[in-house]
Design an enzyme around this catalytic site. Structure first.
Site, PDB file in Angstrom:
ATOM      1  N   SER A   1       0.842  -1.202   0.000  1.00  0.00           N
ATOM      2  CA  SER A   1       0.000   0.000   0.000  1.00  0.00           C
ATOM      3  C   SER A   1       0.871   1.245   0.000  1.00  0.00           C
ATOM      4  CB  SER A   1      -0.860  -0.025   1.266  1.00  0.00           C
ATOM      5  OG  SER A   1      -1.429   1.239   1.499  1.00  0.00           O
TER       6      SER A   1
ATOM      7  N   TYR B   1      -1.768  -0.922  11.047  1.00  0.00           N
ATOM      8  CA  TYR B   1      -2.061  -1.499   9.721  1.00  0.00           C
ATOM      9  C   TYR B   1      -0.869  -1.282   8.794  1.00  0.00           C
ATOM     10  CZ  TYR B   1      -3.658  -1.474   4.874  1.00  0.00           C
ATOM     11  OH  TYR B   1      -3.743  -1.682   3.517  1.00  0.00           O
TER      12      TYR B   1
ATOM     13  N   LYS C   1       2.070  -3.894   6.772  1.00  0.00           N
ATOM     14  CA  LYS C   1       2.484  -3.880   5.356  1.00  0.00           C
ATOM     15  C   LYS C   1       4.002  -3.754   5.254  1.00  0.00           C
ATOM     16  CE  LYS C   1      -1.498  -4.288   3.409  1.00  0.00           C
ATOM     17  NZ  LYS C   1      -1.832  -5.604   2.887  1.00  0.00           N
TER      18      LYS C   1
HETATM   19  P1  NAD Z   1     -11.053  -6.734   1.479  1.00  0.00           P
HETATM   20  O1  NAD Z   1     -11.237  -6.677   2.942  1.00  0.00           O
HETATM   21  O2  NAD Z   1     -12.229  -6.501   0.610  1.00  0.00           O
HETATM   22  O3  NAD Z   1     -10.376  -8.120   1.054  1.00  0.00           O
HETATM   23  C1  NAD Z   1      -9.490  -8.825   1.893  1.00  0.00           C
HETATM   24  C2  NAD Z   1      -9.983 -10.268   1.965  1.00  0.00           C
HETATM   25  O4  NAD Z   1      -9.094 -11.026   2.804  1.00  0.00           O
HETATM   26  C3  NAD Z   1     -11.380 -10.402   2.565  1.00  0.00           C
HETATM   27  O5  NAD Z   1     -12.190 -11.156   1.675  1.00  0.00           O
HETATM   28  C4  NAD Z   1     -11.163 -11.121   3.894  1.00  0.00           C
HETATM   29  O6  NAD Z   1     -12.251 -11.941   4.238  1.00  0.00           O
HETATM   30  C5  NAD Z   1      -9.885 -11.896   3.613  1.00  0.00           C
HETATM   31  N1  NAD Z   1      -9.081 -12.229   4.797  1.00  0.00           N
HETATM   32  C6  NAD Z   1      -8.634 -11.382   5.767  1.00  0.00           C
HETATM   33  N2  NAD Z   1      -7.908 -12.060   6.670  1.00  0.00           N
HETATM   34  C7  NAD Z   1      -7.871 -13.362   6.269  1.00  0.00           C
HETATM   35  C8  NAD Z   1      -7.277 -14.543   6.786  1.00  0.00           C
HETATM   36  N3  NAD Z   1      -6.570 -14.532   7.920  1.00  0.00           N
HETATM   37  N4  NAD Z   1      -7.453 -15.698   6.103  1.00  0.00           N
HETATM   38  C9  NAD Z   1      -8.176 -15.738   4.962  1.00  0.00           C
HETATM   39  N5  NAD Z   1      -8.766 -14.649   4.418  1.00  0.00           N
HETATM   40  C10 NAD Z   1      -8.608 -13.475   5.071  1.00  0.00           C
HETATM   41  O7  NAD Z   1      -9.880  -5.680   1.113  1.00  0.00           O
HETATM   42  P2  NAD Z   1      -9.394  -5.139  -0.294  1.00  0.00           P
HETATM   43  O8  NAD Z   1      -9.735  -3.713  -0.368  1.00  0.00           O
HETATM   44  O9  NAD Z   1      -9.798  -6.042  -1.373  1.00  0.00           O
HETATM   45  O10 NAD Z   1      -7.816  -5.221  -0.057  1.00  0.00           O
HETATM   46  C11 NAD Z   1      -7.052  -6.341  -0.451  1.00  0.00           C
HETATM   47  C12 NAD Z   1      -5.609  -6.138   0.002  1.00  0.00           C
HETATM   48  O11 NAD Z   1      -5.118  -4.918  -0.562  1.00  0.00           O
HETATM   49  C13 NAD Z   1      -5.433  -6.011   1.515  1.00  0.00           C
HETATM   50  O12 NAD Z   1      -4.243  -6.677   1.876  1.00  0.00           O
HETATM   51  C14 NAD Z   1      -5.308  -4.522   1.729  1.00  0.00           C
HETATM   52  O13 NAD Z   1      -4.561  -4.218   2.870  1.00  0.00           O
HETATM   53  C15 NAD Z   1      -4.580  -4.100   0.462  1.00  0.00           C
HETATM   54  N6  NAD Z   1      -4.810  -2.688   0.123  1.00  0.00           N
HETATM   55  C16 NAD Z   1      -6.092  -2.239  -0.006  1.00  0.00           C
HETATM   56  C17 NAD Z   1      -6.318  -0.900  -0.289  1.00  0.00           C
HETATM   57  C18 NAD Z   1      -7.740  -0.364  -0.404  1.00  0.00           C
HETATM   58  O14 NAD Z   1      -7.932   0.837  -0.300  1.00  0.00           O
HETATM   59  N7  NAD Z   1      -8.753  -1.184  -0.630  1.00  0.00           N
HETATM   60  C19 NAD Z   1      -5.235  -0.023  -0.449  1.00  0.00           C
HETATM   61  C20 NAD Z   1      -3.941  -0.526  -0.333  1.00  0.00           C
HETATM   62  C21 NAD Z   1      -3.742  -1.869  -0.040  1.00  0.00           C
HETATM   63  C1  UD1 Z   2      -6.762   5.487   3.775  1.00  0.00           C
HETATM   64  C2  UD1 Z   2      -5.866   4.884   4.827  1.00  0.00           C
HETATM   65  C3  UD1 Z   2      -4.602   4.338   4.173  1.00  0.00           C
HETATM   66  C4  UD1 Z   2      -4.943   3.370   3.059  1.00  0.00           C
HETATM   67  C5  UD1 Z   2      -5.844   4.096   2.051  1.00  0.00           C
HETATM   68  C6  UD1 Z   2      -6.281   3.228   0.913  1.00  0.00           C
HETATM   69  C7  UD1 Z   2      -6.386   6.262   6.823  1.00  0.00           C
HETATM   70  C8  UD1 Z   2      -5.831   7.225   7.826  1.00  0.00           C
HETATM   71  N1  UD1 Z   2      -5.548   5.893   5.832  1.00  0.00           N
HETATM   72  O1  UD1 Z   2      -6.082   6.550   3.253  1.00  0.00           O
HETATM   73  O2  UD1 Z   2      -3.797   3.671   5.121  1.00  0.00           O
HETATM   74  O3  UD1 Z   2      -3.760   2.935   2.415  1.00  0.00           O
HETATM   75  O4  UD1 Z   2      -7.018   4.550   2.753  1.00  0.00           O
HETATM   76  O5  UD1 Z   2      -7.149   2.266   1.384  1.00  0.00           O
HETATM   77  O6  UD1 Z   2      -7.494   5.761   6.943  1.00  0.00           O
HETATM   78  N2  UD1 Z   2     -12.338  11.748   3.507  1.00  0.00           N
HETATM   79  C9  UD1 Z   2     -13.360  12.600   3.862  1.00  0.00           C
HETATM   80  N3  UD1 Z   2     -14.484  12.047   4.415  1.00  0.00           N
HETATM   81  C10 UD1 Z   2     -14.639  10.700   4.618  1.00  0.00           C
HETATM   82  C11 UD1 Z   2     -13.583   9.844   4.233  1.00  0.00           C
HETATM   83  C12 UD1 Z   2     -12.437  10.390   3.689  1.00  0.00           C
HETATM   84  O7  UD1 Z   2     -13.246  13.812   3.705  1.00  0.00           O
HETATM   85  O8  UD1 Z   2     -15.673  10.276   5.143  1.00  0.00           O
HETATM   86  C13 UD1 Z   2     -11.123  12.325   2.886  1.00  0.00           C
HETATM   87  C14 UD1 Z   2      -9.846  12.049   3.657  1.00  0.00           C
HETATM   88  O9  UD1 Z   2      -9.620  13.022   4.619  1.00  0.00           O
HETATM   89  C15 UD1 Z   2      -8.807  12.057   2.514  1.00  0.00           C
HETATM   90  C16 UD1 Z   2      -9.594  11.519   1.308  1.00  0.00           C
HETATM   91  O10 UD1 Z   2     -10.970  11.711   1.616  1.00  0.00           O
HETATM   92  O11 UD1 Z   2      -8.394  13.354   2.232  1.00  0.00           O
HETATM   93  C17 UD1 Z   2      -9.357  10.032   1.029  1.00  0.00           C
HETATM   94  O12 UD1 Z   2      -9.600   9.306   2.231  1.00  0.00           O
HETATM   95  P1  UD1 Z   2      -9.592   7.703   2.276  1.00  0.00           P
HETATM   96  O13 UD1 Z   2     -10.492   7.183   1.218  1.00  0.00           O
HETATM   97  O14 UD1 Z   2      -9.865   7.296   3.676  1.00  0.00           O
HETATM   98  O15 UD1 Z   2      -8.108   7.309   1.837  1.00  0.00           O
HETATM   99  P2  UD1 Z   2      -6.678   7.743   2.461  1.00  0.00           P
HETATM  100  O16 UD1 Z   2      -6.803   8.871   3.378  1.00  0.00           O
HETATM  101  O17 UD1 Z   2      -5.762   7.916   1.295  1.00  0.00           O
END
Ligand code: NAD
Ligand code: UD1
Length: 352
Positions: free
Chosen positions: A132, A156, A160
């Site tokens: 991430s 969190y 990572k």
């Molecule tokens: P998500 O929660 O929708 O998907 C994660 C999946 O992992 C879920 O289906 C959950 O049930 C499963 N899971 C969690 N712990 C588990 C375990 N111990 N054993 C088996 N399954 C397990 O999240 P996502 O948004 O699809 O994210 C996927 C990955 O990408 C995560 O590692 C997350 O940290 C990373 N990531 C997400 C974002 C974002 O904004 N969505 C940003 C950066 C990184």
């Molecule tokens: C969040 C996570 C980050 C993760 C990323 C992608 C936090 C502190 N950080 O970051 O670790 O990698 O998501 O999943 O949660 N905002 C509003 N109102 C809301 C929600 C968000 O104004 O209800 C604003 C936030 O202040 C920010 C922007 O929208 O400026 C994006 O927010 P968000 O979607 O939570 O993503 P990140 O802040 O990038």
């Protein structure tokens, strides 16, 4: 080189990014096994991916298993010889990780260690890991390049960072591993069918799922966190990326693992390189949906960075990958999913 008979294990494949990636893998001709404990997802996503993949849906196998259950995971590896693993499974809510750090260390670290041990024991040494942009902490400048110093702002983010470090150490100890760390920026949007999308449990932490729930009437207004940042309109700026672009980024990373001999353990940003403010995102969503999003202006959210966006040069050169979709596409597809599934994979009853 990957062939249509390549077997890929996808951990967390029932989740938001995982389900979109599994669909693209099936479309590209891979055989896919998903391991997910459904802690933050629904088996309906797996069913819908199977349907969307048509005839190729038969190439998907689902195992409801917790990654930390080593015996069960070993059983999956014994029944299928995997050519590579894409590792999405993990908990991802920043606020929850601050309240329950041990839950995050236990799930994300022990899950990853167990997976890496079982992979090693079965001679499967090709991995794509979901990292991430959070590993850049509060970047001092933008765009973020992969060479920036790494830091963690919360438990969190620390999981990572630790998993990235573990991967680098594993490669140093055994150079037959090939590992690609993908640092995602802000994934949004949904498959254009509107059949799969993001379905967070409880109150959404992230911007787009929150906007979406306001638009369908589940929440009265969006709280805008911070209006005094030194940005074009005072609100926070992020690099939003369509989940389909992200899914394609995993396919090209996988192809690289099969094709190139000198991978090592390498990190790539997956972002668009463009910064969009909260108010710009709201305006784009209002245009796409025809819905007014009421706003409540509030103070900054603790821990938030001001401006974060990616340098895309390394992914363009090393993976030959570039995001195709813009903000309007992301909002159109997010709204298509939201309007067809206002309660995600659940129902108004499951929302209570
Ligand atoms: P998500 O929660 O929708 O998907 C994660 C999946 O992992 C879920 O289906 C959950 O049930 C499963 N899971 C969690 N712990 C588990 C375990 N111990 N054993 C088996 N399954 C397990 O999240 P996502 O948004 O699809 O994210 C996927 C990955 O990408 C995560 O590692 C997350 O940290 C990373 N990531 C997400 C974002 C974002 O904004 N969505 C940003 C950066 C990184
Ligand atoms: C969040 C996570 C980050 C993760 C990323 C992608 C936090 C502190 N950080 O970051 O670790 O990698 O998501 O999943 O949660 N905002 C509003 N109102 C809301 C929600 C968000 O104004 O209800 C604003 C936030 O202040 C920010 C922007 O929208 O400026 C994006 O927010 P968000 O979607 O939570 O993503 P990140 O802040 O990038």
């Amino acid at each position: 080189m990957a062939s249509s008979s390549s077997n890929i294990l996808v951990t967390g494949g029932a989740g938001y990014i995982g389900s979109h990636t599994v669909l693209q893998l099936l479309n590209a001709g891979f055989m896919v096994s998903v391991v997910d404990n459904l802690d933050n997802s629904s088996e309906i996503a797996i069913k819908r991916v199977t349907e969307l993949a048509g005839a190729k849906g038969k190439n998907l196998t689902f195992h409801k298993i917790d990654l930390r259950d080593k015996k069960a995971l070993d059983g999956v590896f014994s029944s299928t010889k995997f050519d590579a693993v894409i590792h999405f499974a993990g908990l991802k809510a920043v606020g929850e990780s601050v309240e329950k750090p041990l839950l995050y260390y236990n799930n994300n670290l022990i899950g990853s260690i167990t997976l890496l041990e079982v992979m090693g024991a079965h001679g499967c040494k090709k991995l794509v890991f979901s990292s991430s942009a959070t590993v850049y902490g509060w970047p001092k400048e933008v765009p973020c390049t992969e060479e920036f110093p790494l830091s963690a702002a919360n438990p969190y983010g620390r999981t990572k960072l630790i998993i990235e470090e573990m991967c680098r150490d594993i490669y140093v100890s055994d150079c037959s591993w090939k590992i690609i760390l993908l640092r995602y920026f802000n994934p949004v949007g949904a498959h254009p069918s509107g059949y799969i999308g993001e379905d967070p449990r409880g109150t959404p932490n992230n911007l787009m799922p929150y906007i979406q729930q306001v638009a369908v009437g589940r929440r009265p207004a969006l709280t805008v966190y911070g209006t005094d940042y030194k940005t074009k309109d005072g609100t926070g700026v992020r690099d939003y990326i369509h989940v389909l672009d992200l899914a394609d980024g995993h396919i090209v990373a996988l192809q690289k693992l099969f094709k190139d001999s000198n991978i090592g353990c390498e990190a790539y940003n997956l972002g668009t390189g463009k910064g969009t403010s909260v108010l710009e995102m709201v305006a784009a969503f209002e245009k796409a949906s025809g819905k007014k999003i009421p706003l409540v202006m509030a103070g900054r959210r603790p821990g938030d960075a001001e401006v974060v966006y990616a340098s895309t040069a390394k992914a363009e050169k090393g993976l030959n990958w570039k995001a195709k979709y813009g903000i309007d596409d992301m909002c159109r597809d997010q709204w298509n999913w939201a309007s067809k599934n206002p309660y995600g994979y659940g129902s108004p009853e499951s929302d209570k």
